[in-house]
Design an enzyme around this catalytic site. Sequence first.
Site, mmCIF file in Angstrom:
data_model
loop_
_atom_site.group_PDB
_atom_site.id
_atom_site.type_symbol
_atom_site.label_atom_id
_atom_site.label_comp_id
_atom_site.label_asym_id
_atom_site.label_seq_id
_atom_site.Cartn_x
_atom_site.Cartn_y
_atom_site.Cartn_z
ATOM 1 N N VAL A 9 -33.587 7.570 4.200
ATOM 2 C CA VAL A 9 -34.099 7.024 3.002
ATOM 3 C C VAL A 9 -33.949 5.104 2.277
ATOM 4 C CG1 VAL A 9 -34.867 9.217 2.249
ATOM 5 C CG2 VAL A 9 -32.140 8.018 1.874
ATOM 6 N N SER A 10 -35.103 5.009 1.305
ATOM 7 C CA SER A 10 -34.393 2.833 1.590
ATOM 8 C C SER A 10 -33.266 3.261 -0.015
ATOM 9 C CB SER A 10 -34.897 2.683 1.198
ATOM 10 O OG SER A 10 -36.650 3.015 1.845
ATOM 11 N N THR A 11 -32.959 4.224 -0.707
ATOM 12 C CA THR A 11 -32.539 4.407 -1.531
ATOM 13 C C THR A 11 -31.015 5.511 -2.096
ATOM 14 O OG1 THR A 11 -33.661 5.708 -2.970
ATOM 15 C CG2 THR A 11 -33.815 2.825 -3.128
ATOM 16 N N GLN A 14 -32.466 8.574 -3.623
ATOM 17 C CA GLN A 14 -33.583 9.957 -2.675
ATOM 18 C C GLN A 14 -32.652 10.296 -1.328
ATOM 19 O OE1 GLN A 14 -35.886 6.198 -0.204
ATOM 20 N NE2 GLN A 14 -37.867 7.114 -1.338
#
Length: 179
Positions: A9-11, A14
């Site tokens: 996931v990017s952040t 998340q």
Amino acid sequence: MATYGYARVSTTDQDLTIQQEALKRAGCTVIRFEKATGTKLEGRRELTTLLDFLTTGDVLVITRLDRLARSMDDLTTIVRQLEQKGVELRATEQPIDTSSPAGKAFFQMLGVFAEFETNLRKERQLEGIAAAKAKGVYKGRKPSIDPAVVKQLAAEGVGPSEIAKRMGVARSSVYRFLE
């Protein structure tokens, strides 16, 4: 032959749970996961570890292609590494299986769309920032360094390296204010 999973996931806010569960259902014996941007390969330690570890006959499973990379260059680099090692790539939510010609073709098409989506998002973000600036709403982030403090310390004879150390900033930032 072993089946390994990769989730991303990017952040930090998340959640990886849905991806991890899908990878377990796909038969992955080991799942590596991380919270990092997919727009570049640098800084993705778990993916690097996995790519180094995989050997001939292994299978790398992801949930979707955009979890692996967001640009065709990076996707091509990763798949080339996998092919050279004799490792197959599969996705749980997309008909990607690089062991077949149709799977490879679909992989390439999805990669183009993932990169296109990333470019559209960047474009919309820049348009939004420009509109906010025009309204006077957006002024950028607040400076992390006080120019008056830099100049005061320099006037007292403190060198740029020491100023940077005291303020917890890069020396190049100090030089920008001293010019």
